[in-house]
Design a protein around this motif. Structure first.
Motif, PDB file in Angstrom:
ATOM      1  N   VAL A 176       0.816  -1.171  -0.112  1.00 44.10           N
ATOM      2  CA  VAL A 176      -0.061  -0.034  -0.083  1.00 44.10           C
ATOM      3  C   VAL A 176       0.865   1.106  -0.038  1.00 44.10           C
ATOM      4  O   VAL A 176       1.952   1.310   0.731  1.00 44.10           O
ATOM      5  N   PRO A 177       0.529   2.254  -0.849  1.00 45.55           N
ATOM      6  CA  PRO A 177       1.403   3.555  -0.823  1.00 45.55           C
ATOM      7  C   PRO A 177       1.319   4.316   0.270  1.00 45.55           C
ATOM      8  O   PRO A 177      -0.118   4.402   0.724  1.00 45.55           O
ATOM      9  N   MET A 178       2.098   4.746   0.968  1.00 37.56           N
ATOM     10  CA  MET A 178       2.320   5.883   2.135  1.00 37.56           C
ATOM     11  C   MET A 178       2.665   7.202   1.659  1.00 37.56           C
ATOM     12  O   MET A 178       3.933   7.121   1.898  1.00 37.56           O
ATOM     13  N   LEU A 179       2.063   8.109   0.927  1.00 37.35           N
ATOM     14  CA  LEU A 179       2.738   9.322   0.924  1.00 37.35           C
ATOM     15  C   LEU A 179       1.510  10.445   0.391  1.00 37.35           C
ATOM     16  O   LEU A 179       0.228  10.156   0.596  1.00 37.35           O
ATOM     17  N   GLY A 180       1.847  11.331  -0.269  1.00 40.01           N
ATOM     18  CA  GLY A 180       0.898  12.231  -0.805  1.00 40.01           C
ATOM     19  C   GLY A 180       1.351  13.947  -0.786  1.00 40.01           C
ATOM     20  O   GLY A 180       0.545  14.569  -1.617  1.00 40.01           O
ATOM     21  N   LEU A 181       2.114  14.183   0.085  1.00 40.60           N
ATOM     22  CA  LEU A 181       2.586  15.743   0.318  1.00 40.60           C
ATOM     23  C   LEU A 181       3.917  15.741  -0.052  1.00 40.60           C
ATOM     24  O   LEU A 181       4.871  15.014   0.553  1.00 40.60           O
ATOM     25  N   ASN A 182       4.261  16.548  -0.979  1.00 38.59           N
ATOM     26  CA  ASN A 182       5.543  17.106  -1.515  1.00 38.59           C
ATOM     27  C   ASN A 182       6.461  17.410  -0.014  1.00 38.59           C
ATOM     28  O   ASN A 182       5.986  18.536   0.270  1.00 38.59           O
ATOM     29  N   GLU A 183       7.280  16.729   0.294  1.00 37.45           N
ATOM     30  CA  GLU A 183       7.801  17.091   1.693  1.00 37.45           C
ATOM     31  C   GLU A 183       8.948  18.201   1.386  1.00 37.45           C
ATOM     32  O   GLU A 183       9.390  18.883   2.293  1.00 37.45           O
ATOM     33  N   LEU A 184       9.356  18.365   0.212  1.00 35.04           N
ATOM     34  CA  LEU A 184      10.495  19.464  -0.176  1.00 35.04           C
ATOM     35  C   LEU A 184       9.758  20.942  -0.446  1.00 35.04           C
ATOM     36  O   LEU A 184      10.327  21.835   0.038  1.00 35.04           O
ATOM     37  N   GLY A 185       8.703  21.050  -1.157  1.00 37.73           N
ATOM     38  CA  GLY A 185       8.157  22.294  -1.505  1.00 37.73           C
ATOM     39  C   GLY A 185       7.032  22.818  -0.863  1.00 37.73           C
ATOM     40  O   GLY A 185       6.817  23.802  -0.748  1.00 37.73           O
ATOM     41  N   SER A 186       6.567  21.863  -0.337  1.00 38.49           N
ATOM     42  CA  SER A 186       5.100  22.102   0.619  1.00 38.49           C
ATOM     43  C   SER A 186       5.349  23.283   1.889  1.00 38.49           C
ATOM     44  O   SER A 186       4.510  23.953   2.167  1.00 38.49           O
ATOM     45  N   TYR A 206       6.228  25.925   1.728  1.00 43.09           N
ATOM     46  CA  TYR A 206       5.880  27.281   1.163  1.00 43.09           C
ATOM     47  C   TYR A 206       4.746  27.289   0.424  1.00 43.09           C
ATOM     48  O   TYR A 206       4.573  28.331  -0.320  1.00 43.09           O
ATOM     49  N   TRP A 207       3.996  26.482   0.563  1.00 43.84           N
ATOM     50  CA  TRP A 207       2.953  25.977  -0.475  1.00 43.84           C
ATOM     51  C   TRP A 207       1.499  27.024   0.554  1.00 43.84           C
ATOM     52  O   TRP A 207       1.443  27.009   1.762  1.00 43.84           O
ATOM     53  N   THR A 208       0.444  27.382  -0.475  1.00 40.50           N
ATOM     54  CA  THR A 208      -0.774  27.752  -0.185  1.00 40.50           C
ATOM     55  C   THR A 208      -1.404  26.355   0.336  1.00 40.50           C
ATOM     56  O   THR A 208      -1.152  25.307  -0.062  1.00 40.50           O
ATOM     57  N   PRO A 209      -2.635  26.730   1.101  1.00 41.07           N
ATOM     58  CA  PRO A 209      -3.581  25.673   1.554  1.00 41.07           C
ATOM     59  C   PRO A 209      -3.850  24.806   0.276  1.00 41.07           C
ATOM     60  O   PRO A 209      -4.066  23.635   0.204  1.00 41.07           O
ATOM     61  N   ASP A 210      -4.264  25.670  -0.835  1.00 40.61           N
ATOM     62  CA  ASP A 210      -4.930  25.063  -1.882  1.00 40.61           C
ATOM     63  C   ASP A 210      -3.739  24.114  -2.567  1.00 40.61           C
ATOM     64  O   ASP A 210      -4.385  23.127  -3.426  1.00 40.61           O
ATOM     65  N   VAL A 234      -3.710  20.888  -0.773  1.00 35.55           N
ATOM     66  CA  VAL A 234      -4.736  19.876  -1.216  1.00 35.55           C
ATOM     67  C   VAL A 234      -4.779  19.380  -2.613  1.00 35.55           C
ATOM     68  O   VAL A 234      -5.058  18.088  -2.654  1.00 35.55           O
ATOM     69  N   ALA A 235      -4.389  20.234  -3.531  1.00 34.41           N
ATOM     70  CA  ALA A 235      -4.051  19.474  -5.044  1.00 34.41           C
ATOM     71  C   ALA A 235      -3.049  18.774  -4.992  1.00 34.41           C
ATOM     72  O   ALA A 235      -3.139  17.707  -5.718  1.00 34.41           O
ATOM     73  N   ASP A 236      -2.123  18.615  -4.253  1.00 35.21           N
ATOM     74  CA  ASP A 236      -0.945  17.639  -4.225  1.00 35.21           C
ATOM     75  C   ASP A 236      -1.394  16.493  -3.704  1.00 35.21           C
ATOM     76  O   ASP A 236      -1.265  15.298  -4.315  1.00 35.21           O
ATOM     77  N   VAL A 237      -2.284  16.411  -2.562  1.00 36.94           N
ATOM     78  CA  VAL A 237      -2.734  15.218  -2.092  1.00 36.94           C
ATOM     79  C   VAL A 237      -3.860  14.611  -3.124  1.00 36.94           C
ATOM     80  O   VAL A 237      -3.853  13.373  -3.206  1.00 36.94           O
ATOM     81  N   ILE A 238      -4.685  15.354  -3.673  1.00 35.41           N
ATOM     82  CA  ILE A 238      -5.602  14.898  -4.463  1.00 35.41           C
ATOM     83  C   ILE A 238      -4.949  14.135  -5.620  1.00 35.41           C
ATOM     84  O   ILE A 238      -5.253  12.999  -6.195  1.00 35.41           O
ATOM     85  N   LEU A 290      -3.614  19.713   4.821  1.00 35.02           N
ATOM     86  CA  LEU A 290      -3.231  18.248   4.606  1.00 35.02           C
ATOM     87  C   LEU A 290      -4.368  17.433   5.206  1.00 35.02           C
ATOM     88  O   LEU A 290      -4.979  16.113   4.536  1.00 35.02           O
ATOM     89  N   ARG A 291      -4.582  17.851   6.499  1.00 34.35           N
ATOM     90  CA  ARG A 291      -5.826  16.969   6.839  1.00 34.35           C
ATOM     91  C   ARG A 291      -7.278  17.192   6.325  1.00 34.35           C
ATOM     92  O   ARG A 291      -7.909  16.215   6.231  1.00 34.35           O
ATOM     93  N   ARG A 292      -7.733  18.503   5.964  1.00 32.05           N
ATOM     94  CA  ARG A 292      -8.787  18.537   5.056  1.00 32.05           C
ATOM     95  C   ARG A 292      -8.741  17.952   3.675  1.00 32.05           C
ATOM     96  O   ARG A 292      -9.827  17.351   3.259  1.00 32.05           O
ATOM     97  N   ALA A 293      -7.710  17.555   3.264  1.00 37.32           N
ATOM     98  CA  ALA A 293      -7.542  17.269   1.859  1.00 37.32           C
ATOM     99  C   ALA A 293      -8.342  15.703   1.726  1.00 37.32           C
ATOM    100  O   ALA A 293      -8.550  15.372   0.730  1.00 37.32           O
ATOM    101  N   VAL A 294      -8.178  14.994   2.849  1.00 34.30           N
ATOM    102  CA  VAL A 294      -8.547  13.569   2.683  1.00 34.30           C
ATOM    103  C   VAL A 294     -10.073  13.359   2.603  1.00 34.30           C
ATOM    104  O   VAL A 294     -10.828  12.514   2.394  1.00 34.30           O
ATOM    105  N   GLU A 295     -10.753  14.734   3.031  1.00 29.59           N
ATOM    106  CA  GLU A 295     -12.325  14.873   3.128  1.00 29.59           C
ATOM    107  C   GLU A 295     -12.900  15.064   1.653  1.00 29.59           C
ATOM    108  O   GLU A 295     -13.968  15.177   1.578  1.00 29.59           O
ATOM    109  N   GLN A 296     -12.095  15.852   0.726  1.00 27.77           N
ATOM    110  CA  GLN A 296     -12.374  16.089  -0.490  1.00 27.77           C
ATOM    111  C   GLN A 296     -12.671  14.872  -1.518  1.00 27.77           C
ATOM    112  O   GLN A 296     -12.230  13.910  -1.360  1.00 27.77           O
ATOM    113  N   PRO A 297     -13.754  15.155  -2.378  1.00 21.98           N
ATOM    114  CA  PRO A 297     -13.569  14.027  -3.219  1.00 21.98           C
ATOM    115  C   PRO A 297     -12.915  13.960  -4.303  1.00 21.98           C
ATOM    116  O   PRO A 297     -12.175  14.928  -4.463  1.00 21.98           O
ATOM    117  N   VAL A 298     -12.592  12.760  -4.877  1.00 20.42           N
ATOM    118  CA  VAL A 298     -11.411  12.911  -5.891  1.00 20.42           C
ATOM    119  C   VAL A 298     -12.161  12.259  -7.305  1.00 20.42           C
ATOM    120  O   VAL A 298     -13.376  11.873  -7.476  1.00 20.42           O
TER     121      VAL A 298
END
Length: 308
Positions: free
Chosen positions: A247-257, A259-263, A266-270, A300-308
């Motif tokens: 099972v993959p365990m990841l989702g957020l770019n640990e290098l660039g995030s 300085y990212w905005t919340p949007d 969310v887009a990276d996790v989606i 990041l926490r909210r991003a799993v609540e979004q539809p894909v």
């Protein structure tokens, strides 16, 4: 069984879940803190963001009996002896006990470092050339270190721990690969890593190959149900792992995030959720910076609540 634990365990089995579980972790600078202070930092982080699991940081170093650096290879024959005192493990067990008592319904994922990395974190990367020059020394030393890790890991289930996150180095071409060749990895790295994973049978075992340009074929036979890695700096792709046994365990770019905005978060996790067809455990690809904007972590926490 709690909702969070059910969600985490089901996702690790690829069973149906209402949404992917999500968590994150930072280094708390806890190598010199008391277990109580270390646990308090984890609890504050958990309660601020309401993660589905707590990845417990294990920043206490592998005990070396007071040895701080190796000036003579023979000194390594005194590291990892059976029956010696291991106060750092006692401290980490106390951290786990506090977390389990304070958050009985949240899955705990303990972190350990594979035998080579445990030594490097404790004594510096200078141990690697000594092993390369003397493979017998590598085997003797890593056998003892693996034995101590096996003993520690085998007791985790009794403490209410649900998973083991084991970081493995030596597979990449960047500096974190420590200059270990594939042949050396197969000879005196992998056999001892596998023992640690095997000792965690019954837990959700997460292998974290760390580094860039990874050769993950070297860990194909490691007994692990989940893989955490940075698809930002290395293959395989999320789709490739999702199509395999782990099972993959990841989702957020640990290098660039940082300085990212919340949007953007969310887009990276989606993106990751779509690539895995929502069969994943959502997490940063590796440790996020301690100074990361809290708004990004809430996203990041909210991003799993979004539809894909």
């Amino acid at each position: 069984m709690s909702e969070k634990r059910e969600r985490f365990l089901a996702a690790a089995r690829r069973d149906d879940v209402d949404r992917p579980p999500v968590g994150a972790w930072i280094h708390y600078g806890s190598a010199w803190l008391t277990p109580e202070a270390t646990a308090a930092a984890h609890l504050a982080f958990q309660r601020e963001f309401d993660w589905d699991y707590i990845k417990v940081m294990h920043d206490y170093r592998f005990p070396t009996g007071g040895l701080q650096q190796v000036t003579d290879p023979a000194q390594l024959d005194q590291v990892g002896l059976a029956g010696a005192a291991y106060p750092n493990y006692d401290a980490q067990r106390r951290v786990l006990d506090i977390l389990r008592a304070e958050e009985p319904d949240v899955p705990l994922v303990e972190t350990v470092f594979a035998p080579v990395q445990s030594l490097v974190r404790a004594l510096g990367a200078a141990v690697v050339p000594l092993f390369q020059a003397d493979p017998d020394l590598a085997h003797r030393t890593l056998d003892r270190v693996a034995s101590r890790l096996e003993e520690y890991v085998a007791g985790l289930a009794d403490q209410g721990v649900d998973g083991l996150f084991c970081a493995v180095t030596g597979l990449g071409t960047d500096w974190t690969g420590l200059g270990i060749t594939p042949e050396q990895f197969r000879d005196w790295v992998a056999p001892y890593d596998r023992r640690v994973f095997a000792a965690a049978d019954g837990l959700v075992r997460i292998v974290h190959p760390h580094g860039e340009n990874l050769d993950v074929s070297l860990i194909e036979d490691y007994p692990a149900e989940v893989m955490s890695w940075s698809d930002v700096v290395s293959k395989p792709t999320i789709e490739e792992v999702a199509a395999g046994p782990r099972v993959p365990m990841l989702g957020l770019n640990e290098l660039g995030s940082s300085y990212w905005t919340p949007d953007q978060v969310v887009a990276d996790v989606i993106r990751a959720r779509r690539a895995a067809r929502d069969r994943l455990i959502v997490a940063p690809n590796c440790t996020v910076h301690t100074d990361m904007n809290p708004t990004a972590l809430h996203a990041l926490r909210r991003a799993v609540e979004q539809p894909v």
